[in-house]
Write an enzyme that holds these catalytic residues in place. Structure first.
Site, PDB file in Angstrom:
ATOM      1  N   ASN A 208      28.092  40.213  35.282  1.00 39.05           N
ATOM      2  CA  ASN A 208      27.119  40.694  36.061  1.00 39.05           C
ATOM      3  C   ASN A 208      26.343  41.957  34.892  1.00 39.05           C
ATOM      4  O   ASN A 208      27.160  41.579  34.157  1.00 39.05           O
ATOM      5  CB  ASN A 208      28.019  41.203  37.511  1.00 39.05           C
ATOM      6  CG  ASN A 208      28.107  42.544  36.482  1.00 39.05           C
ATOM      7  OD1 ASN A 208      28.557  43.495  36.265  1.00 39.05           O
ATOM      8  ND2 ASN A 208      30.257  42.662  37.392  1.00 39.05           N
ATOM      9  N   ASP A 276      33.977  39.142  41.242  1.00 34.28           N
ATOM     10  CA  ASP A 276      35.056  38.820  42.949  1.00 34.28           C
ATOM     11  C   ASP A 276      35.623  37.707  42.207  1.00 34.28           C
ATOM     12  O   ASP A 276      37.124  37.641  43.594  1.00 34.28           O
ATOM     13  CB  ASP A 276      34.674  38.828  44.060  1.00 34.28           C
ATOM     14  CG  ASP A 276      33.802  40.741  44.350  1.00 34.28           C
ATOM     15  OD1 ASP A 276      34.417  41.243  43.871  1.00 34.28           O
ATOM     16  OD2 ASP A 276      32.318  40.760  44.515  1.00 34.28           O
ATOM     17  N   LYS A 286      35.326  22.903  25.797  1.00 38.55           N
ATOM     18  CA  LYS A 286      34.328  23.140  25.836  1.00 38.55           C
ATOM     19  C   LYS A 286      34.170  21.808  26.956  1.00 38.55           C
ATOM     20  O   LYS A 286      34.178  21.139  26.355  1.00 38.55           O
ATOM     21  CB  LYS A 286      33.021  22.842  24.650  1.00 38.55           C
ATOM     22  CG  LYS A 286      31.992  23.295  24.898  1.00 38.55           C
ATOM     23  CD  LYS A 286      30.958  23.642  23.952  1.00 38.55           C
ATOM     24  CE  LYS A 286      29.648  23.519  24.516  1.00 38.55           C
ATOM     25  NZ  LYS A 286      28.666  22.508  23.758  1.00 38.55           N
ATOM     26  N   ASP A 304      41.593  42.499  43.685  1.00 42.50           N
ATOM     27  CA  ASP A 304      40.889  44.040  43.476  1.00 42.50           C
ATOM     28  C   ASP A 304      41.313  44.880  43.438  1.00 42.50           C
ATOM     29  O   ASP A 304      43.212  45.697  44.085  1.00 42.50           O
ATOM     30  CB  ASP A 304      40.956  44.013  45.415  1.00 42.50           C
ATOM     31  CG  ASP A 304      39.940  45.081  45.757  1.00 42.50           C
ATOM     32  OD1 ASP A 304      39.321  45.937  45.192  1.00 42.50           O
ATOM     33  OD2 ASP A 304      38.412  45.001  46.403  1.00 42.50           O
ATOM     34  N   ILE A 305      41.057  45.172  42.427  1.00 41.40           N
ATOM     35  CA  ILE A 305      42.329  46.170  41.640  1.00 41.40           C
ATOM     36  C   ILE A 305      42.266  47.480  41.839  1.00 41.40           C
ATOM     37  O   ILE A 305      43.411  48.326  42.325  1.00 41.40           O
ATOM     38  CB  ILE A 305      41.151  46.814  40.278  1.00 41.40           C
ATOM     39  CG1 ILE A 305      41.367  45.036  38.965  1.00 41.40           C
ATOM     40  CG2 ILE A 305      42.562  47.516  39.261  1.00 41.40           C
ATOM     41  CD1 ILE A 305      41.280  45.326  38.500  1.00 41.40           C
ATOM     42  N   LYS A 337      33.944  49.694  53.498  1.00 42.83           N
ATOM     43  CA  LYS A 337      34.173  49.535  52.672  1.00 42.83           C
ATOM     44  C   LYS A 337      35.110  50.577  51.508  1.00 42.83           C
ATOM     45  O   LYS A 337      36.468  50.364  51.459  1.00 42.83           O
ATOM     46  CB  LYS A 337      33.260  49.482  51.033  1.00 42.83           C
ATOM     47  CG  LYS A 337      34.247  48.514  50.030  1.00 42.83           C
ATOM     48  CD  LYS A 337      32.877  48.311  48.887  1.00 42.83           C
ATOM     49  CE  LYS A 337      32.104  47.106  49.438  1.00 42.83           C
ATOM     50  NZ  LYS A 337      30.457  46.939  48.350  1.00 42.83           N
ATOM     51  N   LYS A 341      39.566  48.845  51.657  1.00 42.56           N
ATOM     52  CA  LYS A 341      39.989  49.469  50.358  1.00 42.56           C
ATOM     53  C   LYS A 341      41.301  50.080  50.609  1.00 42.56           C
ATOM     54  O   LYS A 341      42.122  50.036  49.612  1.00 42.56           O
ATOM     55  CB  LYS A 341      39.408  49.531  49.501  1.00 42.56           C
ATOM     56  CG  LYS A 341      38.287  48.043  49.343  1.00 42.56           C
ATOM     57  CD  LYS A 341      37.616  48.016  47.505  1.00 42.56           C
ATOM     58  CE  LYS A 341      36.923  47.147  47.849  1.00 42.56           C
ATOM     59  NZ  LYS A 341      36.540  45.856  46.852  1.00 42.56           N
TER      60      LYS A 341
HETATM   61  N1  CTP Z   1      36.975  46.425  42.312  1.00 44.40           N
HETATM   62  C1  CTP Z   1      37.826  46.047  42.161  1.00 44.40           C
HETATM   63  N2  CTP Z   1      38.819  44.865  41.948  1.00 44.40           N
HETATM   64  C2  CTP Z   1      37.247  43.828  42.486  1.00 44.40           C
HETATM   65  C3  CTP Z   1      36.330  44.262  43.273  1.00 44.40           C
HETATM   66  C4  CTP Z   1      35.501  45.770  43.118  1.00 44.40           C
HETATM   67  O1  CTP Z   1      38.528  47.145  42.008  1.00 44.40           O
HETATM   68  N3  CTP Z   1      38.103  42.474  41.763  1.00 44.40           N
HETATM   69  C5  CTP Z   1      36.450  47.601  42.221  1.00 44.40           C
HETATM   70  C6  CTP Z   1      35.228  48.393  41.698  1.00 44.40           C
HETATM   71  O2  CTP Z   1      35.380  48.960  40.608  1.00 44.40           O
HETATM   72  C7  CTP Z   1      34.017  49.637  42.949  1.00 44.40           C
HETATM   73  C8  CTP Z   1      35.133  48.913  44.258  1.00 44.40           C
HETATM   74  O3  CTP Z   1      35.755  48.149  43.879  1.00 44.40           O
HETATM   75  O4  CTP Z   1      34.682  50.902  42.553  1.00 44.40           O
HETATM   76  C9  CTP Z   1      33.689  48.080  45.070  1.00 44.40           C
HETATM   77  O5  CTP Z   1      33.109  46.694  44.551  1.00 44.40           O
HETATM   78  P1  CTP Z   1      31.848  46.092  44.684  1.00 44.40           P
HETATM   79  O6  CTP Z   1      31.558  45.629  44.097  1.00 44.40           O
HETATM   80  O7  CTP Z   1      30.346  47.124  45.489  1.00 44.40           O
HETATM   81  O8  CTP Z   1      32.810  46.037  45.808  1.00 44.40           O
HETATM   82  P2  CTP Z   1      33.043  44.638  46.694  1.00 44.40           P
HETATM   83  O9  CTP Z   1      34.614  44.313  46.633  1.00 44.40           O
HETATM   84  O10 CTP Z   1      32.857  43.576  46.057  1.00 44.40           O
HETATM   85  O11 CTP Z   1      32.495  43.872  48.340  1.00 44.40           O
HETATM   86  P3  CTP Z   1      31.369  43.117  49.391  1.00 44.40           P
HETATM   87  O12 CTP Z   1      31.469  41.703  47.637  1.00 44.40           O
HETATM   88  O13 CTP Z   1      32.121  42.934  50.027  1.00 44.40           O
HETATM   89  O14 CTP Z   1      30.155  43.975  47.959  1.00 44.40           O
END
Ligand code: CTP
Length: 397
Positions: A208, A276, A286, A304-305, A337, A341
């Protein structure tokens, strides 16, 4: 950042010494008082007059000068400073330090000091990689000497590799970190930052647009307040700050492992843009083009960390801060969120392309806690970081 701090800067005899003049200027821009010491060899590269003009201080030279001793003996000189910096630190100076030699002014000052010492090595790559230098490096690290660099790149001698002295700005960061003495002193903090790369095959990955700028600024701001920071970063565009413990990772799974290994901490800030999804079974080889066929990628969810750490039953950090990257209904989505979380605060930002926030230098955030939301004006990412760091310090106090 360095107002009122006194730095004793020992300039060793290497071609990188010319950068030390710029270092004097940059340290002074931050408010430090810099007293230069030139080794005899350093005088072959820079003149005492330049060092004195740029520092606006008397320069101490590697000559036996009775007037100097009468004014300020070497013991006093090495103890009057808040920090001793050696830049460039040549192989010879490192060897003298490791061996405890005191046969010239620089090595005598280094042996006589009771202050922190930060060194910026600079030498030819083969000298750096020589077992003797690596042995000295290990000894100096065990002695508690702080390091910045060396960087990798083209060298004045025409070779390529590690051995270039850190850039002056990076050394200034390291000085700030070494002198950090603020409300977060003695606190352990964790910051995640940057994107993650999720492999498709050995040459391709999903990523990303996160540059890592906000997370890096946060780690720097927390460290400037005295925190001991573990900085877990994906492959970011910006260099990690000096003075923090950097753990470099590629994937979300690796980031989770690194985060767990860094616990326990007093507070954790999750600024990483974690992917995600990952490819369910990344190919070991490859993926080749096949005539008329398109590869089918199957995805699996990444851990989700932030949620994992927020919901820990045991060993949860006292304060968990997340970010919310949103493109619509920013505050409502971020508020949900935070609850979903389980983190204490969430810093919401609008990452729609029109805002220029993702990959840019500025950020406009809303800080959401259990008690409400507060929108801050648009400002630089380092200002946002300083403000978040100050609030974290208040919360932990
Ligand atoms: N985060 C994380 N691990 C993941 C995804 C997100 O630790 N696999 C953490 C990010 O570092 C941030 C927060 O969660 O602090 C929110 O990330 P964000 O990308 O805004 O949210 P998502 O979990 O991707 O939710 P959505 O897709 O619904 O926006």
């Amino acid at each position: 950042m360095l107002a009122g701090k006194r730095v004793l800067l020992i300039i060793g005899g290497g071609i990188a010494a010319f950068k030390s003049l710029d270092l004097i200027r940059k340290l002074r821009e931050q408010g430090a008082q810099v007293t230069p010491v030139l080794t005899k060899a350093a005088e072959e590269f820079v003149t005492p007059l330049s060092a004195s003009a740029l520092s606006a201080q008397k320069v101490y030279r590697d000559l036996f000068d009775l007037t100097d001793e009468a004014e300020m003996g070497h013991i006093e000189l090495s103890r009057a400073a808040d920090l001793v910096v050696v830049a460039p630190a040549t192989a010879d100076l490192m060897a003298k330090m490791a061996g405890g030699l005191a046969n010239d002014l620089a090595s005598t000052l280094l042996l006589a000091t009771d202050k922190k010492v930060l060194i910026a090595p600079a030498m030819n790559v083969r000298m750096w990689e020589h077992p003797a230098t690596q042995r000295n490096l290990a000894t100096l690290k065990a002695d508690g000497i702080l390091f910045t660099g060396p960087d990798e790149g083209d060298m004045a001698c025409g070779e390529h590799g590690p051995g270039r002295m850190s850039e002056p700005l990076a050394i200034v960061d390291a000085v700030v970190a070494a002198l950090a003495d603020g409300p977060l002193k003695g606190r352990k903090l964790l910051v995640t930052s940057g994107p993650t790369h999720e492999p498709i095959d050995p040459v391709r990955y999903i990523a990303n647009r996160s540059s890592g700028a906000q997370g890096t600024a946060l780690a720097r701001a927390l460290s400037a307040l005295g925190a001991q920071v573990t900085f877990v970063t994906g492959p970011a565009d910006v260099a990690p700050p000096e003075g923090v413990q950097v753990v470099a990772v590629q994937t979300a799974d690796e980031m989770l492992d690194a985060v767990k290994a860094a616990l326990p901490v007093d507070a954790a800030v999750f600024a990483a843009a974690v992917a995600d999804w990952k490819v369910a079974s990344a190919s070991d080889n490859k993926i080749k083009k096949t005539k008329g066929g398109l590869p089918q990628l199957e995805f699996a969810e990444n851990p989700d960390i932030l949620a994992t750490v927020s919901q820990m039953k045991q060993g949860r950090p006292g304060l968990v801060v997340g970010f919310a990257a949103e493109t619509q209904d920013v505050i409502r989505n971020a508020t949900e969120k935070r609850k979903r979380k389980g983190c204490d605060w969430i810093i919401a930002n609008d990452v729609s392309p029109a805002t220029g926030i993702m990959g840019g230098d500025e950020n406009a955030v809303t800080m959401i806690s259990g008690t409400g939301a507060e929108s801050w004006p648009r400002m630089s990412k380092s200002q946002v970081a300083a403000r978040i760091a100050a609030q974290i310090a208040d919360a932990l106090a």
